[in-house]
Design a protein around this motif. Structure first.
Motif, mmCIF file in Angstrom:
data_model
loop_
_atom_site.group_PDB
_atom_site.id
_atom_site.type_symbol
_atom_site.label_atom_id
_atom_site.label_comp_id
_atom_site.label_asym_id
_atom_site.label_seq_id
_atom_site.Cartn_x
_atom_site.Cartn_y
_atom_site.Cartn_z
ATOM 1 N N ALA A 112 0.851 -1.080 0.026
ATOM 2 C CA ALA A 112 -0.105 0.124 0.076
ATOM 3 C C ALA A 112 0.930 1.098 0.122
ATOM 4 O O ALA A 112 0.547 2.307 -0.203
ATOM 5 N N ARG A 113 2.008 1.059 0.398
ATOM 6 C CA ARG A 113 2.796 2.467 0.694
ATOM 7 C C ARG A 113 4.032 2.288 -0.364
ATOM 8 O O ARG A 113 4.998 3.299 -0.512
ATOM 9 N N ASN A 114 4.298 1.334 -1.345
ATOM 10 C CA ASN A 114 5.242 1.382 -2.306
ATOM 11 C C ASN A 114 4.553 0.833 -3.604
ATOM 12 O O ASN A 114 3.664 0.134 -3.701
ATOM 13 N N ARG A 115 5.091 1.486 -4.681
ATOM 14 C CA ARG A 115 4.814 1.127 -6.315
ATOM 15 C C ARG A 115 5.528 -0.061 -6.689
ATOM 16 O O ARG A 115 6.599 0.087 -7.608
ATOM 17 N N LEU A 116 5.288 -1.025 -6.084
ATOM 18 C CA LEU A 116 6.174 -2.323 -6.370
ATOM 19 C C LEU A 116 6.113 -2.729 -7.976
ATOM 20 O O LEU A 116 4.749 -2.786 -8.464
ATOM 21 N N ARG A 117 6.913 -3.062 -8.614
ATOM 22 C CA ARG A 117 6.881 -3.328 -9.887
ATOM 23 C C ARG A 117 7.372 -4.642 -9.932
ATOM 24 O O ARG A 117 6.585 -5.606 -11.003
ATOM 25 N N VAL A 118 8.014 -5.467 -9.133
ATOM 26 C CA VAL A 118 8.567 -6.776 -9.185
ATOM 27 C C VAL A 118 8.129 -7.506 -7.849
ATOM 28 O O VAL A 118 8.485 -7.010 -6.548
ATOM 29 N N LEU A 119 7.338 -8.398 -7.629
ATOM 30 C CA LEU A 119 7.004 -9.137 -6.602
ATOM 31 C C LEU A 119 7.434 -10.688 -6.550
ATOM 32 O O LEU A 119 7.132 -11.370 -7.738
ATOM 33 N N ASP A 120 8.493 -11.037 -5.953
ATOM 34 C CA ASP A 120 9.015 -12.465 -5.941
ATOM 35 C C ASP A 120 8.837 -13.230 -4.806
ATOM 36 O O ASP A 120 9.461 -13.152 -3.756
ATOM 37 N N PHE A 121 7.921 -14.484 -4.773
ATOM 38 C CA PHE A 121 7.736 -15.493 -3.999
ATOM 39 C C PHE A 121 8.386 -16.589 -4.159
ATOM 40 O O PHE A 121 7.940 -17.644 -3.667
ATOM 41 N N HIS A 122 9.496 -16.697 -4.918
ATOM 42 C CA HIS A 122 10.106 -18.114 -5.341
ATOM 43 C C HIS A 122 10.547 -18.929 -4.139
ATOM 44 O O HIS A 122 10.976 -18.343 -3.276
ATOM 45 N N LYS A 123 10.568 -20.220 -4.334
ATOM 46 C CA LYS A 123 11.168 -20.939 -3.287
ATOM 47 C C LYS A 123 11.513 -22.337 -3.796
ATOM 48 O O LYS A 123 11.099 -22.680 -5.058
ATOM 49 N N ASP A 124 12.316 -23.130 -3.047
ATOM 50 C CA ASP A 124 12.762 -24.386 -3.509
ATOM 51 C C ASP A 124 11.475 -25.353 -3.701
ATOM 52 O O ASP A 124 10.825 -25.439 -2.640
ATOM 53 N N ALA A 125 11.278 -25.752 -4.854
ATOM 54 C CA ALA A 125 10.160 -26.631 -5.001
ATOM 55 C C ALA A 125 10.243 -27.799 -4.288
ATOM 56 O O ALA A 125 8.980 -28.503 -3.868
ATOM 57 N N GLU A 126 11.218 -28.221 -3.579
ATOM 58 C CA GLU A 126 11.451 -29.422 -2.903
ATOM 59 C C GLU A 126 11.573 -29.210 -1.414
ATOM 60 O O GLU A 126 11.780 -30.239 -0.547
ATOM 61 N N CYS A 127 11.490 -28.061 -0.836
ATOM 62 C CA CYS A 127 11.506 -27.914 0.765
ATOM 63 C C CYS A 127 10.344 -27.110 1.211
ATOM 64 O O CYS A 127 9.741 -26.288 0.309
ATOM 65 N N GLU A 128 10.390 -26.867 2.605
ATOM 66 C CA GLU A 128 9.275 -26.084 3.172
ATOM 67 C C GLU A 128 9.495 -24.614 3.237
ATOM 68 O O GLU A 128 8.550 -24.005 3.137
ATOM 69 N N ILE A 129 10.711 -24.175 3.175
ATOM 70 C CA ILE A 129 10.966 -22.813 3.129
ATOM 71 C C ILE A 129 10.381 -21.991 2.258
ATOM 72 O O ILE A 129 10.555 -22.160 0.769
#
Length: 402
Positions: A112-129
């Motif tokens: 809400a307070r930043n004009r984010l252009r890139v949002l990255d939620f990547h994770k290792d597909a084989e672990c819980e992190i």
């Protein structure tokens, strides 16, 4: 080095002095804390790109740190509340390993307070992190109007229904590139995304078990038909520019088909990005090394600024025979001739009929298809691209710390 950041913070009241020119900051598999990130939010007032990513789930320290971060970190990065629209923060790129103690409300404040252009939620597909709570996407749909790039690599626990609902409801008129590698995205959801976001021209669909080669070909054919029906070019959505996939690659190799290289652009961050969401297949990690997102490699802290960024009180560490096969007797009858001489004529006719009805070769992929896993690199999100951009943009002697 694990523990270095924590020890430094204990020695110094402030991890960093006020750094309004600091633009890029990376924490990858580091012992970062809420206190440290609060200082970053308070003192690095011009920060544009932040990565707080954890990938090495075999390291107890990394897992412990991942489990400890809370909304305090998110709220400190939200920046001060703005006037009018409220989007006065400087943050434009956020790569975040979602932590168990974080909430959608905290992330909403950042958006809400930043004009984010890139949002990255990547994770290792084989672990819980880094597994994203399915409810998070539903709560941020109204807070991403400036988003251009969305990275969801490895979020295999997100049902396709959640992805489809997000793309159906989210207001992202500027969205142009999406990576859904190693997710349960379906062809239906891909069509929804393409229909709703007219600027979307880049997709990465690698290792998506719910999208077959035939389904992807149908999707691309539909997109091409739409453009042919509107040759003026004024119609939306835009033509697909790049679609990354590995579907059919094994079949092409088995058939001995050689790629002419015309459709190869490079590699996404590949398998497990250092902190950016690249698959652990054939791509390169965040640091541009082959392998992928998830190697646990590249741990460290990186900083790029417009000018010198000396930080006080912190150590930045970031068996065949030799003779070969026997030669064939040129006078010996071939296997086919032997069959023809000994087998009934009807049997030969049956074999010939089966050969005639074998599956024809597949047509070539459309020009937009890139048969490599290199979305991450081509989007300029790997560490080398970020470093080059930060240094070239700065007016003074930029420095990068690992």
């Amino acid at each position: 080095m694990p523990g270095a950041a924590t020890a430094a913070a204990a020695r110094e009241p402030n991890l960093i002095s006020e750094r309004p020119k600091l633009r890029t900051l990376r924490f990858v598999d580091c012992d970062v804390t809420d206190d440290i990130l609060e200082q970053v939010g308070r003192l690095a007032t011009g920060l544009e790109m932040l990565r707080v990513v954890f990938e090495d789930n075999r390291c107890e320290s990394v897992v412990r740190t991942w489990r400890s971060l809370t909304d305090r970190s998110l709220l400190s990065l939200a920046g001060p509340p703005g006037r009018d629209t409220g989007r006065t923060g400087s943050l434009r790129t956020l790569a975040l390993s979602w932590c168990p103690l974080m909430t959608a409300a905290g992330l909403t404040c950042v958006l809400a307070r930043n004009r984010l252009r890139v949002l990255d939620f990547h994770k290792d597909a084989e672990c819980e992190i880094g597994q994203l709570d399915p409810g998070v996407l539903g709560q941020i749909v109204d807070h991403v109007p400036d988003l251009e790039v969305l990275h969801l690599y490895g979020q295999k626990d997100l049902p396709d229904s959640v992805l489809c609902e997000f793309f159906s409801r989210a207001s992202m008129p500027r969205l142009r590139s999406v990576c859904v590698n190693n997710t349960h995205v379906s062809p239906t959801t891909l069509r929804v995304a393409r229909t709703r976001f007219p600027l979307l021209d880049t997709l990465s669909i690698v290792d998506c078990d719910d999208v077959s080669e035939d389904e992807l070909r149908a999707f691309l054919a539909e997109a091409e038909s739409e453009q042919k029906a509107n040759p003026s070019g004024a119609a939306m959505p835009l033509p697909l520019k790049r679609v990354y996939t590995l579907l059919g690659v094994e079949r092409l190799e088995a058939e001995g088909t050689e790629d002419d290289g015309d459709n190869v652009d490079g590699g996404e961050e590949g398998g497990g990005e250092d902190d950016d969401g690249v698959d652990n297949t054939d791509g390169a990690d965040e640091d541009g090394r082959p392998g992928g997102f998830n190697g646990g490699t590249g741990a460290g802290v990186g900083i790029a600024a417009d000018g010198p960024t000396e930080l006080e009180g912190l150590d930045w560490v970031a068996g065949a025979s030799d003779d070969g096969p026997e030669p064939m007797d040129e006078d010996a009858p071939s296997a086919e001739a032997a069959v023809a001489e000994t087998a009934p004529t009807a049997a030969v006719d049956v074999l010939t009929s089966a050969e005639q009805h074998s599956s024809p070769p597949r047509p070539p992929w459309p020009a937009c298809v890139v048969l490599e896993n290199r979305w991450f690199v081509d989007e300029g999100l790997d560490i080398l691209s970020l470093w080059e951009a930060a240094v070239s943009r700065g007016s003074g002697p930029g420095r990068f710390f690992l």
